[in-house]
Design a protein around this motif. Structure first.
Motif, short mmCIF file in Angstrom:
data_model
loop_
_atom_site.label_atom_id
_atom_site.label_comp_id
_atom_site.label_asym_id
_atom_site.label_seq_id
_atom_site.Cartn_x
_atom_site.Cartn_y
_atom_site.Cartn_z
N LEU A 138 -45.82 0.06 49.11
CA LEU A 138 -44.36 -0.27 48.54
C LEU A 138 -44.33 0.36 47.65
N ALA A 139 -44.78 0.19 46.52
CA ALA A 139 -44.66 0.64 44.86
C ALA A 139 -44.24 2.26 44.87
N VAL A 140 -44.83 3.16 46.13
CA VAL A 140 -44.40 4.41 46.19
C VAL A 140 -43.35 3.98 46.97
N ALA A 141 -42.97 3.57 47.68
CA ALA A 141 -41.67 3.34 49.03
C ALA A 141 -40.46 3.27 48.06
N VAL A 142 -40.75 2.00 46.94
CA VAL A 142 -39.37 1.60 46.17
C VAL A 142 -39.32 2.61 44.59
N ILE A 143 -40.49 3.14 44.61
CA ILE A 143 -40.15 4.05 43.17
C ILE A 143 -40.04 4.79 43.81
N ALA A 202 -46.42 6.69 55.17
CA ALA A 202 -46.11 7.49 55.63
C ALA A 202 -45.87 7.01 57.40
N VAL A 203 -46.21 6.22 57.69
CA VAL A 203 -46.84 5.86 59.37
C VAL A 203 -45.68 4.57 59.17
N ALA A 244 -39.21 2.62 58.81
CA ALA A 244 -38.50 1.88 57.80
C ALA A 244 -38.38 2.93 56.68
N PRO A 245 -37.03 2.30 56.05
CA PRO A 245 -36.72 3.23 55.09
C PRO A 245 -37.59 3.75 54.20
N ALA A 246 -38.57 4.32 53.58
CA ALA A 246 -39.22 4.22 52.70
C ALA A 246 -39.52 6.00 52.15
N PHE A 247 -38.95 6.81 52.53
CA PHE A 247 -38.40 7.74 51.44
C PHE A 247 -37.59 8.03 50.95
#
Length: 203
Positions: A37-42, A83-84, A90-93
């Protein structure tokens, strides 16, 4: 005598920041999910550049911190989850993107070896030193480029010069600043952790 020499030369296994927290059955799961979550949000903090499909983001900064905090095994699981999740929709990137068919996806893949390297540095106690952390963070960032730039070259059909101009050179100064921030933050966090532990021991 030879056994003593071998023991002395063996690398020391140090705790990571997560392992300095109270132990519990769910600690590893929470750490992996929180890291993803930290990587996705930041990483959503991004600035598009007009001359390249690769945006400026804080994703690498988050990866360096998560890797050092979690250690190599949990960091690998955390980045893999990130990554998965993004590949599956998921809008992670950066910019809320997802999937894999875009020019900067290779940098996402490069996050994995970078995080593992930072985790290994933490496992060997090198994240207690400003200079060792800084050099390690620079090397970890190089791994992101090592995967991301070739992906960009293939995806966008670029030659070597254009790949460097669009996928490496514009980000060098910013990534050096990120490495410097991590190099100052991690030893500082360990100093704070030692202070708290000593206060608790004296109470």
């Amino acid at each position: 005598m030879s056994q003593n020499v071998s023991a002395a030369s063996a690398p020391t296994s140090a705790r990571t920041l997560v392992e300095s927290l109270p132990a519990g059955r769910t600690r590893a799961v929470v750490a992996v999910v929180a890291g993803a979550l930290a990587v996705a949000v930041i990483g959503q903090v991004s600035v598009p550049l007009w001359f390249t499909p690769v945006p400026l983001t804080l994703g690498t900064l988050a990866v360096l911190g998560v890797g050092a905090a979690l250690g190599p095994r949990l960091a690998a699981a955390s980045i893999a989850l990130f990554a998965v999740a993004g590949v599956l929709g998921a809008p992670a990137f950066a910019g809320g993107t997802h999937g894999w068919a875009f020019a900067s996806f290779g940098y996402v893949l490069g996050y994995l070896p970078a995080a593992v390297l930072m985790g290994w540095l933490a496992r060997t106690g090198r994240d207690r030193s400003v200079w060792k952390t800084f050099l390690g963070a620079l090397l970890a960032t190089t791994l992101v480029y090592a995967v991301g730039a070739p992906w960009l070259a293939v995806y966008a059909h670029l030659g070597l010069h254009d790949t460097l101009a669009m996928g490496v050179t514009p980000f060098l100064v910013g990534d050096a600043v990120k490495a410097g921030f991590v190099a100052l933050a991690l030893p500082g966090l360990w100093a704070a952790q030692r202070f708290v532990s000593e206060r608790r021991a004296n109470d």
